[in-house]
Design a protein around this motif. Structure first.
Motif, PDB file in Angstrom:
ATOM      1  N   THR A   1      -7.018   3.960  -3.824  1.00 19.28           N
ATOM      2  CA  THR A   1      -8.205   3.097  -3.743  1.00 19.28           C
ATOM      3  C   THR A   1      -9.412   3.877  -4.266  1.00 19.28           C
ATOM      4  O   THR A   1      -9.634   5.019  -3.857  1.00 19.28           O
ATOM      5  CB  THR A   1      -8.473   2.650  -2.294  1.00 19.28           C
ATOM      6  OG1 THR A   1      -8.569   3.801  -1.449  1.00 19.28           O
ATOM      7  CG2 THR A   1      -7.375   1.740  -1.782  1.00 19.28           C
TER       8      THR A   1
ATOM      9  N   ARG B   1       1.370   3.639  -8.578  1.00 19.52           N
ATOM     10  CA  ARG B   1       1.387   4.349  -7.302  1.00 19.52           C
ATOM     11  C   ARG B   1       1.696   5.828  -7.547  1.00 19.52           C
ATOM     12  O   ARG B   1       2.361   6.182  -8.518  1.00 19.52           O
ATOM     13  CB  ARG B   1       2.397   3.725  -6.337  1.00 19.52           C
ATOM     14  CG  ARG B   1       1.937   2.381  -5.805  1.00 19.52           C
ATOM     15  CD  ARG B   1       2.669   1.961  -4.560  1.00 19.52           C
ATOM     16  NE  ARG B   1       3.834   1.147  -4.833  1.00 19.52           N
ATOM     17  CZ  ARG B   1       4.395   0.310  -3.955  1.00 19.52           C
ATOM     18  NH1 ARG B   1       3.876   0.176  -2.744  1.00 19.52           N
ATOM     19  NH2 ARG B   1       5.456  -0.388  -4.279  1.00 19.52           N
TER      20      ARG B   1
ATOM     21  N   ARG C   1      -0.467   3.659  -2.979  1.00 15.10           N
ATOM     22  CA  ARG C   1      -1.389   3.028  -3.922  1.00 15.10           C
ATOM     23  C   ARG C   1      -2.805   3.574  -3.675  1.00 15.10           C
ATOM     24  O   ARG C   1      -3.271   3.597  -2.523  1.00 15.10           O
ATOM     25  CB  ARG C   1      -1.387   1.514  -3.755  1.00 15.10           C
ATOM     26  CG  ARG C   1      -2.120   0.759  -4.867  1.00 15.10           C
ATOM     27  CD  ARG C   1      -1.973  -0.742  -4.693  1.00 15.10           C
ATOM     28  NE  ARG C   1      -0.571  -1.147  -4.720  1.00 15.10           N
ATOM     29  CZ  ARG C   1       0.159  -1.306  -5.825  1.00 15.10           C
ATOM     30  NH1 ARG C   1      -0.394  -1.060  -7.010  1.00 15.10           N
ATOM     31  NH2 ARG C   1       1.412  -1.691  -5.758  1.00 15.10           N
TER      32      ARG C   1
ATOM     33  N   HIS D   1      -2.003   6.674   5.962  1.00 11.92           N
ATOM     34  CA  HIS D   1      -0.746   6.081   6.414  1.00 11.92           C
ATOM     35  C   HIS D   1      -0.169   6.953   7.521  1.00 11.92           C
ATOM     36  O   HIS D   1       0.267   8.090   7.269  1.00 11.92           O
ATOM     37  CB  HIS D   1       0.235   5.959   5.258  1.00 11.92           C
ATOM     38  CG  HIS D   1      -0.278   5.107   4.134  1.00 11.92           C
ATOM     39  ND1 HIS D   1      -0.164   3.730   4.131  1.00 11.92           N
ATOM     40  CD2 HIS D   1      -0.929   5.442   2.984  1.00 11.92           C
ATOM     41  CE1 HIS D   1      -0.710   3.250   3.019  1.00 11.92           C
ATOM     42  NE2 HIS D   1      -1.186   4.271   2.306  1.00 11.92           N
TER      43      HIS D   1
ATOM     44  N   SER E   1      -7.234   6.813  -0.647  1.00 14.93           N
ATOM     45  CA  SER E   1      -6.314   5.782  -0.177  1.00 14.93           C
ATOM     46  C   SER E   1      -6.564   5.605   1.309  1.00 14.93           C
ATOM     47  O   SER E   1      -7.323   6.360   1.921  1.00 14.93           O
ATOM     48  CB  SER E   1      -4.849   6.183  -0.409  1.00 14.93           C
ATOM     49  OG  SER E   1      -4.456   7.202   0.492  1.00 14.93           O
TER      50      SER E   1
ATOM     51  N   GLN F   1       0.810  -1.212   0.000  1.00 12.60           N
ATOM     52  CA  GLN F   1       0.000   0.000   0.000  1.00 12.60           C
ATOM     53  C   GLN F   1       0.847   1.266   0.000  1.00 12.60           C
ATOM     54  O   GLN F   1       0.454   2.298  -0.537  1.00 12.60           O
ATOM     55  CB  GLN F   1      -0.918   0.004   1.230  1.00 12.60           C
ATOM     56  CG  GLN F   1      -1.961  -1.095   1.236  1.00 12.60           C
ATOM     57  CD  GLN F   1      -2.948  -0.947   0.098  1.00 12.60           C
ATOM     58  OE1 GLN F   1      -3.427   0.152  -0.199  1.00 12.60           O
ATOM     59  NE2 GLN F   1      -3.255  -2.055  -0.564  1.00 12.60           N
TER      60      GLN F   1
END
Length: 565
Positions: free
Chosen positions: A426, A458, A424, A406, A403, A373
């Motif tokens: 989503t 990405r 990455r 993070h 995404s 990810q």
């Protein structure tokens, strides 16, 4: 006591006599009024050591600035941020001087700059000149003091650099006269209990008390739960006629009567700019806006300001014996202050607080994280000490987030080199891919665009701060605010606009035309203002004005009006 203090001061002065000797009668003051400083060389700033001295204005913007010595104008740089309007003069003695944040340049320099701006259709220019173009004499007028660029108020930022290396040197070492009979202030001392790897286990801060030169902590003795100890001091300097809290020139720490650590703000190469993060207590700086000078080295601190260091400045305490610690803070006016206290090891059962982490990053090595990810890559020596990195992911259901979130460690840990980050997406629609960017969300919730390049499915960016990262989309055009543009501009000296964007990072491009021809719009980044000064290029009559502002994702805003001059 006075006798011992004098001997102590002489001791560390004698140990610091190997500095180069600089010419003290060559340069004159670049201002005509008495020099008073609002910033000293090597002063601790938020992201860097200060590479020059900041000379206060006499009465605001407009004071005349003169060449500090004979030479030639080797560079003229104009930018919206940074140094703003800046002049560089090369001198025949192997040094160059820099004059930054100028409100105006001397007419011949200004004429060249404007010609280049119209030729290149760009406000920002960086002109390198040979030795025959503009020769100046010592004391010759070259411009006016101002507030351009990233200045926080009218002043002259003045530097003296080695011409060969371009390394800035403390201008006060060249004999420039600044009235200073005030001793450095000493506010607090911080004592760190360290493990055998030099990592901090705990830290406590103690207020300093005292009148005159000597400062102490209450009770004289500080107790620690570790035999390995680091010390940091919060100390500032003040000069006559100015209340600014400037940086000190030299700081020396002694264990008993022996020098264990010393730094000196004599010379600061530009490639050492970010070691400020290792020199200060970074966590205290970002959480409390407090500036402690470490008197011990972190493993990744490779700055060259440290003249004498023994055992990295770490003190090793003995059982049943208090160790006397003395820290001396000095300015270049010869004014000295001293903090003195004792540190003693007292065995204590300390409840271990293991560092929460799922990655261990070595300070000296390259490090990478890739879980499918997110991909993050750190160059070797990206950190000042090993990092026990805590990484987590969470789902975000807000609109315009494409995404997972993070959570990359925390903002309290400094990073020396910028790192690569790739995320990455989503559920990102294909028609929005060219509007997507890697978003960094800071502790205040402010969002910065750190990159928007696609590679291997990405989205890539580059950053220098730990924190929260994810993918967002920007389809909103920049904002143009009309400050004083009117249809009737007869007799008016200029018109002004304010331009801004919904996200920082990436920058804004702008282009202004009158009747289809490019015109100069000067830019002040700190106020987000752009303005055109009428200079005779726009003749009397009716004209069509257009301003186009574009952000990093290609979103565009247009302002069009007719005006009469």
């Amino acid at each position: 006591m006075r006798y011992c203090f004098v001997l102590l001061a002489l001791l560390f002065l004698l140990c610091s006599t190997d500095s180069p000797v600089y010419p003290t009668n060559y340069f004159r003051s670049p201002v005509k009024h008495q020099m008073r400083l609002s910033g000293s060389f090597g002063e601790l700033r938020r992201t860097h050591f200060h590479f020059g001295i900041d000379i206060k204005s006499a009465q605001g913007s407009g004071d005349e600035i003169v060449a500090a010595a004979e030479g030639y104008i080797s560079r003229i740089k104009v930018q919206a941020g940074g140094y703003g309007n800046a002049l560089y003069i090369n001198h025949p003695n192997g040094y160059k001087t820099v004059y930054a944040h100028l409100s105006r340049l001397a007419p011949e320099f200004a004429a060249l700059v404007k010609s280049e701006q119209y030729t290149n259709e760009s406000f920002e220019v960086d002109l390198k000149l040979d030795s025959t173009r503009f020769v100046v004499e010592k004391g010759e007028y070259i411009g006016n003091l101002g507030n351009t660029g990233s200045s926080g108020g009218p002043h002259l930022h003045f530097e003296i650099r080695e011409t060969e290396t371009d390394a800035p040197i403390n201008p006060l070492l060249f004999g420039l006269s600044v009235a200073d009979t005030r001793r450095p202030m000493m506010n607090q001392v911080r004592v760190y209990s360290l493990n055998n790897k030099g990592e901090s286990l705990a830290a406590r801060t103690y207020d300093l008390y005292g009148a005159g030169k000597l400062h102490k902590v209450r009770g004289d003795t500080i107790y620690t739960s570790s035999k390995e100890v680091g010390v940091a001091l919060k100390s500032y300097d003040q000069m006559n006629g100015a209340n600014n809290w400037n940086g000190v020139y030299r700081m020396t720490m002694l264990e008993e009567e022996e020098i264990r650590f010393q730094f000196e703000m004599e010379k600061l190469p530009f490639d050492e700019i970010h070691y400020i993060h290792a020199h200060v207590d970074y966590e205290d700086r970002v959480t409390k806006k407090s500036y402690f000078n470490r008197c011990f080295l972190l493993p990744g601190n490779r700055a060259n300001i440290y003249d004498q260091v023994e055992n990295n400045g770490i003190l090793r305490l003995q059982d049943n014996r208090a160790t006397k610690v003395t820290i001396i803070s000095e300015d270049l006016g010869g004014n000295v202050s001293k903090a003195q206290f004792w540190v003693k090891y007292r065995p204590t059962i300390v409840k271990k607080d293991p560092k929460t982490h799922n990655y261990f990053l070595l300070q000296r090595e390259e490090n990478a994280i890739d879980n499918g990810q997110i991909y993050v890559y750190f160059d070797e020596n990206s950190f000042y000490e090993d990092v026990y990195l805590d990484y987590q992911m969470s789902l975000e259901t807000s609109d315009n987030v494409y995404s997972v979130i993070h959570h990359l460690h925390n903002f309290r840990t400094p990073i020396h080199h910028a790192f690569d980050i790739a995320i990455r997406p989503t559920n990102l629609p294909n028609d929005l891919k060219d509007k997507a960017f890697v978003a960094f969300c800071d502790k205040n919730g402010d969002i910065t665009n750190v990159g928007s390049k696609w590679k291997n499915e990405r989205l890539w960016g580059r950053s220098k701060t730990f924190g929260d990262y994810y993918i967002k989309v920007d389809t909103i055009a920049p904002r143009i605010q009309n400050v004083n543009f009117q249809e009737n501009m007869r007799g008016r000296p200029q018109f002004t606009f304010k331009i801004s964007d919904n996200f920082s990072g990436g920058g804004l491009d702008y282009r202004a035309t009158v009747d289809g021809e490019w015109i100069l719009m000067e830019h002040d980044a700190k106020t987000r203002r752009i303005f055109h000064r009428f200079d005779g290029r726009i003749l009397k009559g009716e004209h069509q004005f257009q301003l186009v502002v574009t952000d990093a994702l290609g979103n565009e805003e247009v302002f069009e009006r007719t005006f009469v001059r």
